[in-house]
Design a protein around this motif. Structure first.
Motif, mmCIF file in Angstrom:
data_model
loop_
_atom_site.group_PDB
_atom_site.id
_atom_site.type_symbol
_atom_site.label_atom_id
_atom_site.label_comp_id
_atom_site.label_asym_id
_atom_site.label_seq_id
_atom_site.Cartn_x
_atom_site.Cartn_y
_atom_site.Cartn_z
ATOM 1 N N GLU A 159 19.466 13.072 0.940
ATOM 2 C CA GLU A 159 20.085 13.602 -0.272
ATOM 3 C C GLU A 159 20.038 15.120 -0.189
ATOM 4 O OE1 GLU A 159 19.522 13.265 -5.093
ATOM 5 O OE2 GLU A 159 18.900 11.611 -3.793
ATOM 6 N N ILE A 160 21.222 15.726 -0.128
ATOM 7 C CA ILE A 160 21.345 17.152 0.159
ATOM 8 C C ILE A 160 21.776 17.884 -1.106
ATOM 9 C CG2 ILE A 160 22.412 18.863 1.665
ATOM 10 C CD1 ILE A 160 23.222 16.427 3.464
ATOM 11 N N SER A 161 20.990 18.860 -1.507
ATOM 12 C CA SER A 161 21.339 19.680 -2.658
ATOM 13 C C SER A 161 22.303 20.774 -2.210
ATOM 14 C CB SER A 161 20.072 20.289 -3.268
ATOM 15 O OG SER A 161 20.412 21.118 -4.364
ATOM 16 N N LEU A 162 23.589 20.639 -2.593
ATOM 17 C CA LEU A 162 24.603 21.616 -2.208
ATOM 18 C C LEU A 162 24.598 22.828 -3.124
ATOM 19 C CD1 LEU A 162 27.555 19.155 -1.494
ATOM 20 C CD2 LEU A 162 25.877 20.066 0.125
ATOM 21 N N ALA A 163 24.239 22.598 -4.368
ATOM 22 C CA ALA A 163 24.161 23.663 -5.367
ATOM 23 C C ALA A 163 23.211 23.183 -6.447
ATOM 24 C CB ALA A 163 25.544 23.987 -5.937
ATOM 25 N N GLN A 164 23.019 24.021 -7.464
ATOM 26 C CA GLN A 164 22.057 23.661 -8.507
ATOM 27 C C GLN A 164 22.427 22.367 -9.206
ATOM 28 O OE1 GLN A 164 21.598 26.635 -11.535
ATOM 29 N NE2 GLN A 164 19.727 25.740 -12.345
ATOM 30 N N TRP B 26 0.855 -1.186 0.000
ATOM 31 C CA TRP B 26 0.000 0.000 0.000
ATOM 32 C C TRP B 26 0.887 1.230 0.000
ATOM 33 C CZ3 TRP B 26 -0.859 3.556 4.235
ATOM 34 C CH2 TRP B 26 -1.845 4.511 3.964
ATOM 35 N N THR B 27 0.633 2.150 -0.898
ATOM 36 C CA THR B 27 1.408 3.378 -0.989
ATOM 37 C C THR B 27 0.461 4.564 -0.955
ATOM 38 O OG1 THR B 27 1.360 3.336 -3.414
ATOM 39 C CG2 THR B 27 3.218 2.264 -2.343
ATOM 40 N N ARG B 28 0.931 5.657 -0.388
ATOM 41 C CA ARG B 28 0.096 6.854 -0.301
ATOM 42 C C ARG B 28 0.969 8.091 -0.441
ATOM 43 N NH1 ARG B 28 -4.914 8.483 0.911
ATOM 44 N NH2 ARG B 28 -5.198 10.527 1.930
ATOM 45 N N ALA B 29 0.536 9.000 -1.307
ATOM 46 C CA ALA B 29 1.180 10.293 -1.461
ATOM 47 C C ALA B 29 0.539 11.280 -0.503
ATOM 48 C CB ALA B 29 1.031 10.787 -2.901
ATOM 49 N N LEU B 30 1.388 12.031 0.200
ATOM 50 C CA LEU B 30 0.924 12.999 1.176
ATOM 51 C C LEU B 30 1.193 14.416 0.673
ATOM 52 C CD1 LEU B 30 2.376 11.179 4.323
ATOM 53 C CD2 LEU B 30 0.074 10.978 3.365
ATOM 54 N N SER B 31 0.784 15.384 1.440
ATOM 55 C CA SER B 31 0.975 16.774 1.036
ATOM 56 C C SER B 31 2.452 17.136 1.056
ATOM 57 C CB SER B 31 0.202 17.702 1.977
ATOM 58 O OG SER B 31 0.673 17.545 3.310
ATOM 59 N N GLY B 32 2.805 18.118 0.254
ATOM 60 C CA GLY B 32 4.175 18.604 0.238
ATOM 61 C C GLY B 32 5.167 17.669 -0.395
ATOM 62 N N GLY B 33 4.705 16.696 -1.176
ATOM 63 C CA GLY B 33 5.610 15.767 -1.833
ATOM 64 C C GLY B 33 6.041 14.597 -0.982
ATOM 65 N N SER B 34 5.525 14.472 0.235
ATOM 66 C CA SER B 34 5.867 13.332 1.086
ATOM 67 C C SER B 34 5.098 12.094 0.628
ATOM 68 C CB SER B 34 5.533 13.639 2.546
ATOM 69 O OG SER B 34 6.258 14.757 3.002
ATOM 70 N N TYR C 194 9.109 5.854 4.650
ATOM 71 C CA TYR C 194 8.549 7.208 4.629
ATOM 72 C C TYR C 194 9.551 8.141 3.967
ATOM 73 C CZ TYR C 194 6.435 11.588 6.233
ATOM 74 O OH TYR C 194 5.854 12.828 6.277
ATOM 75 N N HIS C 195 9.048 8.973 3.058
ATOM 76 C CA HIS C 195 9.887 9.927 2.331
ATOM 77 C C HIS C 195 9.317 11.324 2.499
ATOM 78 C CE1 HIS C 195 10.277 12.456 -1.327
ATOM 79 N NE2 HIS C 195 11.564 12.211 -1.126
ATOM 80 N N PHE C 196 10.210 12.315 2.703
ATOM 81 C CA PHE C 196 9.749 13.693 2.817
ATOM 82 C C PHE C 196 10.876 14.652 2.434
ATOM 83 C CE2 PHE C 196 11.640 12.590 6.853
ATOM 84 C CZ PHE C 196 12.323 13.731 7.265
ATOM 85 N N GLY C 197 10.494 15.831 2.001
ATOM 86 C CA GLY C 197 11.448 16.892 1.753
ATOM 87 C C GLY C 197 11.544 17.799 2.963
ATOM 88 N N TRP C 198 12.742 18.391 3.156
ATOM 89 C CA TRP C 198 12.957 19.216 4.345
ATOM 90 C C TRP C 198 13.803 20.425 3.979
ATOM 91 C CZ3 TRP C 198 17.415 19.096 8.048
ATOM 92 C CH2 TRP C 198 17.152 19.846 9.203
ATOM 93 N N ARG C 199 13.277 21.622 4.248
ATOM 94 C CA ARG C 199 13.984 22.881 4.042
ATOM 95 C C ARG C 199 14.510 23.034 2.620
ATOM 96 N NH1 ARG C 199 17.406 24.243 9.574
ATOM 97 N NH2 ARG C 199 15.590 24.315 10.972
ATOM 98 N N SER C 200 13.814 22.560 1.672
ATOM 99 C CA SER C 200 14.049 22.734 0.226
ATOM 100 C C SER C 200 15.321 22.094 -0.297
ATOM 101 C CB SER C 200 14.036 24.230 -0.140
ATOM 102 O OG SER C 200 15.235 24.872 0.276
ATOM 103 N N ARG C 201 16.268 21.769 0.567
ATOM 104 C CA ARG C 201 17.532 21.188 0.101
ATOM 105 C C ARG C 201 17.686 19.709 0.445
ATOM 106 N NH1 ARG C 201 21.655 24.393 -1.678
ATOM 107 N NH2 ARG C 201 21.280 26.644 -1.641
ATOM 108 N N HIS C 202 16.771 19.178 1.224
ATOM 109 C CA HIS C 202 16.930 17.805 1.705
ATOM 110 C C HIS C 202 15.799 16.925 1.187
ATOM 111 C CE1 HIS C 202 20.011 18.812 4.810
ATOM 112 N NE2 HIS C 202 19.423 20.004 4.723
ATOM 113 N N GLU C 203 16.160 15.738 0.721
ATOM 114 C CA GLU C 203 15.204 14.687 0.405
ATOM 115 C C GLU C 203 15.542 13.504 1.310
ATOM 116 O OE1 GLU C 203 12.580 14.671 -1.542
ATOM 117 O OE2 GLU C 203 12.882 16.749 -2.171
#
Length: 734
Positions: A440-445, A336-344, A392-401
């Motif tokens: 996964e941390i976005s260090l730059a573009q 069972w999979t479920r998409a949550l708000s904010g891309g989680s 569980y997967h979520f994004g955090w502070r725009s730079r973290h997955e």
């Protein structure tokens, strides 16, 4: 009629499958065909005029090299991202194919050009055009694997070395279900199969994957992902027969149970004939297998998806004069999979798997008063596996997955009718607990850093830690440079800890003593360990050329060794041989792949692997085989594949492979005795005629360059030689 006329102006046949998809879109209100702007029609026109519009679109500058946020349930492990259909894959350019989404590297969908690992993808179309009839045959399409056929039904498959007869450093999953056996830590390839037409893709990672996938993902991960039930609607039937492939029949039907609830059922029967030995006598290794299964996919809402599937099989493998090995089993999986708000997103998966095998052993006549002999008997292994996983997967502070997960696995294994080969205790219950965290941390573009680790507890060695660090740099939208440092472990199996091969010797004349066993496991056996260093580059080098190169340096410690018992005047025998962890060493090499679109109708693919091994005994320790029991690997491998779309609805595919010679020993109890598996060239071809949109007739040839050739095994008169095979196929898909 108006729509057909407009498509006709683009050169699309009115009854072409693209028209059906086009009509479906326009029926939904997209009437852009009148202005020749329909996306499907334009895609067709672009392929006919050589336009690179789609290729440019596929490689637009990314906003970040980090994994795209999961916005649908497809982002979960074992689930399918919204990837192109098989028909669309057939029409995609090389640049588009290199951007196909994969899930094995990060447990989240990401484009191949943003996946920092040595990964190759075998598509459904690759499998179909290869003429493969079993999963191991399909895995020959992965340039980063060693694939050797041992006999008619057994295979030795590994990545980056250690491809022994009981290879144990490769993790294999089918729709998220691990299929290795705790009996020896490897894969029983003779029971792993599926209707190949229902496989969406096979993702093959060479290199460690323990951070996400756990123990045994030491040298690689094979992730087999099947199509959803929605993508397999209608009737599919195939029959094939030839000289070695005596018969193969596949029947599958899919339907819609309710709105957004799809199902399919299948049956497959395969019957292969005998190979020959080195003396050209009958090897007695014919095999047959029958299997059936089902899958249901339900979308309760746009955010939630439910999958329930299962497979069941029964068959027999010939094992020479001692009779046949019985194989049966089944599995049921729910996810069972479920998409949550904010891309989680989150997922919950559980499965139950039962396997049974009965390996016959011949009788050994008694020789009184010193040898008891052994009656003929079967070693039977009954294994029940229950597994539950949460992620569980979520994004955090725009730079973290961030993705984290938990898993619990319980196994119940019973080995009975113990005679010449024993596992003690005969009944064993084991529990495995694990959790992982990856960021996964976005260090730059264009720059990203991935940090992660898995913590796992098993009943043999307790806690194991498997961390991983990966850096990826997208030099531009078509180029990826990546590097990684990882730790992985291979935990003990029953073979390492619980094996006993008795001698049957009794009544030694006093004061002498006889050994009670030839070979035993050891309760002191610990996990084998790896520290891996990797560097790779993947790129679309132009509209007609793509490629990748991966280099690695692997540092191994505590590898399995065999130690002989010290002899004395009263005990002059070196038995039992027992397992320890007295080996260490390094391997290094590179893996190179290139794909070139020669002409619109002709594509070439080349692969080359280099593997250098230095496995040795630790200073001050001993190994009875001279450190030769854990490797059986060629230094070089090369392959070249050609795919042509010819006039008159014909396609022609050919695959040439070369495998270097390699050394192989005669088992753990026979000392440092080496034999040689000679190098060989072999060729496979497939000529297919699409008689109609639904009917295909094909002729397949395998191992065409020699009547017989050797791929594996110590040189004895009983060593198998793989025969040339030719068979015909008829496929109906409606």
């Amino acid at each position: 009629m108006f729509l057909a006329h407009q498509c006709g102006s683009l050169g699309i046949p009115p009854k072409h499958p693209a028209i059906e998809r086009l009509c479906a879109r326009c029926a939904a209100g997209v009437l852009a065909a009148a202005l020749l702007t329909c996306p499907v029609a334009r895609a067709w026109a672009d392929t006919q005029t050589g336009s690179q519009t789609d290729a440019q679109t596929a490689t637009e500058t990314p906003t970040s090299p980090a994994t795209e946020p999961a916005t649908s349930p497809a982002a979960q492990p074992g689930a399918q991202p919204e990837s192109p259909s098989t028909g669309e894959l057939k029409r995609m350019s090389l640049e588009q194919l290199i951007n196909v989404e994969v899930t094995s590297v990060s447990k989240q969908p990401q484009k191949l050009l943003r996946a920092p690992a040595a990964i190759q993808v075998i598509t459904s179309e690759d499998i179909r055009r290869s003429g493969a009839t079993t999963l191991p045959e399909a895995l020959r399409l992965a340039d980063n694997l060693e694939v050797a056929q041992v006999n008619a039904h057994d295979w030795a498959i590994s990545a980056r070395g250690f491809n022994t007869n009981l290879a144990d450093k490769l993790l294999v999953l089918i729709d998220g279900r691990a299929v290795y056996t705790p009996l020896y830590g490897g894969v029983l390839w003779n029971v792993q199969d599926y209707p190949l037409a229902d496989i969406d893709r096979i993702e093959v990672i060479s290199g460690p994957g323990g951070t996400l996938w756990g123990a045994n993902a030491v040298n690689g991960v094979i992730n087999i992902i099947t199509k959803s039930a929605q993508d397999t609607q209608g009737l599919y039937a195939k029959t094939a027969a030839g000289n070695e492939l005596q018969q193969q029949s596949v029947l599958r039907y899919g339907g819609e149970l309710a709105p957004d609830v799809y199902w399919r059922v299948y049956g497959k029967y395969t019957d292969f004939g005998d190979n020959v030995t080195s003396t050209l006598s009958n090897a007695g290794d014919a095999w047959h297998m029958a299997r059936t299964g089902f899958r249901m996919d339900a979308g309760a809402s746009e955010q939630s998806q439910l999958t329930v599937q299962g497979d069941f099989y029964d068959g027999t493998d010939g094992t020479g004069p001692v009779g046949g090995e019985s194989l049966s089993g089944g599995n049921v999986l729910g996810r069972w999979t479920r998409a949550l708000s904010g891309g989680s997103s989150l997922s919950l998966q559980a499965y139950y798997d039962h396997t049974y095998l009965a390996q016959p052993y011949p009788a050994s006549a008694a020789a009184p008063p010193y040898y008891t002999g052994f009656p003929a008997a079967d070693l039977t292994d009954d294994l029940d596996t229950s597994d539950v996983q949460f992620q569980y997967h979520f994004g955090w502070r725009s730079r973290h997955e961030v993705v984290w997960g938990l898993e619990y696995r319980a196994t119940h294994e019973v080995d009975q009718d113990l005679n010449i080969v024993r596992f003690l205790p005969p009944v064993l219950n084991q529990n495995l607990y694990s959790g992982f965290l990856q960021d996964e941390i976005s260090l730059a573009q264009t720059l990203a850093l991935t940090l992660g680790s898995k913590l796992e507890h098993n009943d043999y060695t307790g806690y194991e830690v498997e961390p991983d660090v990966r850096l990826q740099w997208n030099l531009d939208p078509t180029q990826l440079l990546w590097a990684a440092i990882s730790r992985a472990v291979r935990t003990p199996s029953r073979y390492d800890r619980n094996l006993e091969v008795p001698t049957g010797l009794v009544n030694a004349p006093a004061p002498f003593q006889f050994p009670t066993a030839y070979l035993t496991g050891s309760s002191d056996f610990v996990s084998e360990k790896l520290i891996a260093y990797e560097l790779g580059y993947r790129a679309a080098l132009g509209p007609r050329l793509t490629g990748s190169v991966s280099t690695f340096y692997n540092d191994y410690s505590d590898l399995r060794s065999t130690s002989a018992t010290l002899t004395t005047f009263l005990y002059p025998y070196p038995y039992p041989i027992y397992f320890q962890n007295n080996l260490e060493g390094e391997t290094h090499g590179l893996e190179l792949t290139l794909s070139y679109q020669v002409l619109e109708w002709w594509r070439l693919h080349a692969g080359y692997d280099l593997l250098m091994e230095d496995i040795r005994v630790k200073p001050g320790e001993v190994d009875s085989t001279g450190a030769t029991n854990e490797t059986a690997d060629p230094k070089h491998q090369a392959s070249l594949r050609s795919s042509m779309d010819l006039p008159y609805h014909l396609t022609l595919d050919a695959a040439l492979r070369w495998v270097d010679a390699f050394d192989i020993n005669d088992g753990p109890t026979n000392g440092p005795v080496l034999g040689v598996v000679p190098s060989y060239f072999e060729l496979g071809t497939r000529l297919a005629w699409h008689a109609t949109d639904r009917l295909e007739v094909s002729l397949v040839g395998e191992n065409l360059l020699h009547p017989y050739h050797v791929e594996y095994g110590f040189p004895t008169p009983a060593r198998d030689e793989i025969a040339r095979s030719v068979f015909g196929e008829i496929t109906w898909d409606y």
